[in-house]
Design an enzyme around this catalytic site. Structure first.
Site, mmCIF file in Angstrom:
data_model
loop_
_atom_site.group_PDB
_atom_site.id
_atom_site.type_symbol
_atom_site.label_atom_id
_atom_site.label_comp_id
_atom_site.label_asym_id
_atom_site.label_seq_id
_atom_site.Cartn_x
_atom_site.Cartn_y
_atom_site.Cartn_z
ATOM 1 N N ASP A 97 -5.703 7.862 8.458
ATOM 2 C CA ASP A 97 -6.211 7.464 10.085
ATOM 3 C C ASP A 97 -5.765 8.759 11.021
ATOM 4 O O ASP A 97 -4.830 9.552 10.800
ATOM 5 C CB ASP A 97 -4.820 6.426 10.221
ATOM 6 C CG ASP A 97 -5.129 5.410 9.534
ATOM 7 O OD1 ASP A 97 -6.427 4.865 9.408
ATOM 8 O OD2 ASP A 97 -3.987 4.497 9.043
ATOM 9 N N ARG A 142 -5.072 10.426 2.931
ATOM 10 C CA ARG A 142 -3.788 10.927 3.159
ATOM 11 C C ARG A 142 -2.717 11.111 1.743
ATOM 12 O O ARG A 142 -2.153 12.121 1.625
ATOM 13 C CB ARG A 142 -3.184 10.197 4.261
ATOM 14 C CG ARG A 142 -1.614 10.690 4.676
ATOM 15 C CD ARG A 142 -1.753 11.944 5.379
ATOM 16 N NE ARG A 142 -0.509 12.509 5.964
ATOM 17 C CZ ARG A 142 -0.526 13.632 6.678
ATOM 18 N NH1 ARG A 142 -1.704 14.249 6.913
ATOM 19 N NH2 ARG A 142 0.715 13.867 6.858
ATOM 20 N N MET A 159 5.977 7.756 17.211
ATOM 21 C CA MET A 159 5.925 8.720 16.262
ATOM 22 C C MET A 159 4.523 9.408 16.152
ATOM 23 O O MET A 159 4.368 10.812 15.934
ATOM 24 C CB MET A 159 6.121 8.224 14.782
ATOM 25 C CG MET A 159 7.394 7.825 14.628
ATOM 26 S SD MET A 159 7.751 7.225 12.810
ATOM 27 C CE MET A 159 9.336 7.027 12.734
ATOM 28 N N ASP A 177 4.339 1.252 11.566
ATOM 29 C CA ASP A 177 3.017 0.503 10.993
ATOM 30 C C ASP A 177 2.691 -0.915 11.807
ATOM 31 O O ASP A 177 1.762 -1.440 11.632
ATOM 32 C CB ASP A 177 2.870 0.415 9.451
ATOM 33 C CG ASP A 177 2.543 1.825 8.953
ATOM 34 O OD1 ASP A 177 2.032 2.579 9.671
ATOM 35 O OD2 ASP A 177 2.724 1.885 7.907
ATOM 36 N N LYS A 228 0.807 -1.348 -0.243
ATOM 37 C CA LYS A 228 0.044 -0.012 0.120
ATOM 38 C C LYS A 228 0.806 1.250 0.024
ATOM 39 O O LYS A 228 0.710 2.145 -0.757
ATOM 40 C CB LYS A 228 -1.218 0.010 1.191
ATOM 41 C CG LYS A 228 -1.697 1.529 1.523
ATOM 42 C CD LYS A 228 -2.355 1.318 2.773
ATOM 43 C CE LYS A 228 -3.107 2.617 2.943
ATOM 44 N NZ LYS A 228 -2.037 3.592 3.563
ATOM 45 N N ASN A 229 1.852 1.192 0.954
ATOM 46 C CA ASN A 229 2.626 2.499 1.021
ATOM 47 C C ASN A 229 3.381 2.891 -0.104
ATOM 48 O O ASN A 229 4.049 3.903 -0.376
ATOM 49 C CB ASN A 229 3.386 2.478 2.337
ATOM 50 C CG ASN A 229 2.705 2.607 3.471
ATOM 51 O OD1 ASN A 229 1.605 2.862 3.600
ATOM 52 N ND2 ASN A 229 3.123 2.102 4.533
#
Length: 437
Positions: free
Chosen positions: A121, A97, A341, A319, A22-23
């Site tokens: 998110d 995002r 983070m 993640d 996905k990223n």
């Protein structure tokens, strides 16, 4: 809205292949705007966030051809930039995002860009100052529309410059690279993120004709070129899915094979799960997870409690912090989870506590997990998925629990995991997707 009904306590078995990352794909999709020539992308996962990004590209006028088998061809040779200022774009772009990564390619090639404050998110503050400050250093100007919470950028005077990233941002680095490749002169990006996603994006653009050196490091040097050509790119297996499946095998006491991967590209992910005792065998193209074996959390050399924390690559990815926390519930021993983070990412642990987990939430960033060593089972409850990764962590907990769990708001999970219910059913999971319960 869809929900999952999960009957826990059923061991899983078999093999599973992770989807495309996905990223990575959200960055790669943004980069198709950098050329007028066709770009073919393979292994695109059919997830909500990807579908939304492709809808934005289609709205801009990008020609998209479905070639089958999760491969698509994109051509951005005749764009409708007026779409950027339409109500439809405003509503669609603020829901994802990843829309922030359209700024770099649009600014670089078309000298203007516009985006509402992006969604995603709700895991804490996610400012885009790093992106905007980088654009400014390259000569862009921007206006902030406070009424509509949106940003307009102009890039008519872009030129190469020294850019010191004020945080190691993956999407911020991707945006700087995509802006710099078509910007005249030399751009030096220091404190750059070097995650595999950024490396893949950079190598793709090199194949397109970009001049980028330092790939894989935190110091990138880019010599701007006049134009880029088309290319083909295959999206890598999703390492977050791989970590999720490792955790799922351990928590459900299951032996699973994760296939179709390159173990050498997983960094410290396998090692980190092994630090909390998960046993596995590594092969060139697969991991064999021995989840049926009990697992015990390691200690530091002086005997003190283990701490696992997230950090930029090559450190442990944030993640997977939700997943590692859940897996620790049934380990023997204790661990401190330090999520550095994002200050809201651990707030889902109250659901795990309701299920019977022994967790102390120390503050927004730290939680201590006292492992139960499989001496007691979690119990099924009704809960809601707050974000993608916490949603999958709760799903893992539900699969391991005694009795029935209901997980609502699972469209959050669908944003990052393709057909997760059907894929888990193939492994023996008792999971059902229902609407409006």
């Amino acid at each position: 809205m869809p929900s999952f009904i999960v009957q826990g306590g059923h061991p899983l078995s078999g093999s599973i292949q992770p989807q495309g990352a996905k990223n990575e794909v959200l960055q790669i999709l943004s980069a198709v705007l950098l050329t007028a020539e066709p770009v073919t992308i393979h292994n695109i996962p059919g997830i909500i966030d990807v579908n939304k990004m492709m809808a934005l590209l289609s709205g801009l006028g990008v020609k998209i051809v479905d070639q089958g088998n999760q491969s698509f061809q994109f051509q951005a040779n005749d764009l409708d930039l007026d779409y950027l200022f339409s109500p439809r774009y405003f509503e669609d772009a603020k829901k994802i995002r990843g829309s922030v990564m359209l700024l770099g390619p649009l600014l670089s090639r078309f000298k203007k860009a516009y985006v509402p404050k992006p969604g995603g998110d709700k895991i804490g503050r996610r400012r885009i100052d790093t992106h905007l400050n980088g654009f400014i250093k390259l000569g862009a100007t921007f206006e902030y529309d406070e009424k509509h919470d949106s940003y307009f950028l102009s890039g008519t005077n872009l030129k190469g410059a020294y850019v010191l990233m004020d945080e190691i941002s993956v999407t911020g680095t991707a945006n700087m690279i995509m802006t710099a490749v078509l910007t005249p002169g030399r751009t030096t990006i220091y404190n750059a993120a070097c995650e595999p996603y950024v490396q893949k994006l950079s190598r793709m653009m090199v194949r397109m004709g970009a001049r980028i050196s330092g790939i894989g490091s935190n110091l990138l040097v880019i010599e701007g070129v006049e134009e880029l050509s088309g290319t083909e790119h295959t999206i890598s297996p999703d390492m977050i899915e791989i970590g999720s499946f490792i955790g799922m095998a351990a928590m459900t006491g299951s032996d699973l094979e994760i296939t179709g991967i390159d173990v050498n590209e997983l960094g410290v992910i396998p090692d980190t799960f092994e630090r909390i005792g998960v046993q596995m065998e590594s092969h060139a193209d697969k991991l064999v997870i021995k989840g049926s074996e009990p697992y015990e959390i390691q200690k530091f050399i002086d005997g003190s409690i283990l701490t696992i924390y997230d950090s930029p690559w090559p450190g442990f990815t944030p993640d997977l912090m939700s997943i590692i926390l859940v897996v620790a519930i049934q380990a023997t021993g204790s661990v401190l989870i330090h999520q550095k983070m994002f200050e809201s990412r651990l707030f889902f642990v109250d659901k795990l506590i309701d299920m019977g987990a022994q967790i102390i939430l120390c503050d927004p960033h730290r939680a201590t997990v006292i492992g139960m060593g499989r001496k007691a089972r979690l119990r099924g409850i009704e809960m809601s998925s707050p974000d993608i990764r916490a949603g999958v962590a709760l799903l893992i907990a539900a699969l391991s629990a005694e009795g029935e769990s209901q997980i609502h708001n699972v469209q959050q999970i669908d944003r990052g995991y393709q057909n997760i219910d059907r894929r888990l059913q193939a492994l023996g999971a008792q999971i059902e997707r229902v609407d409006n319960i």
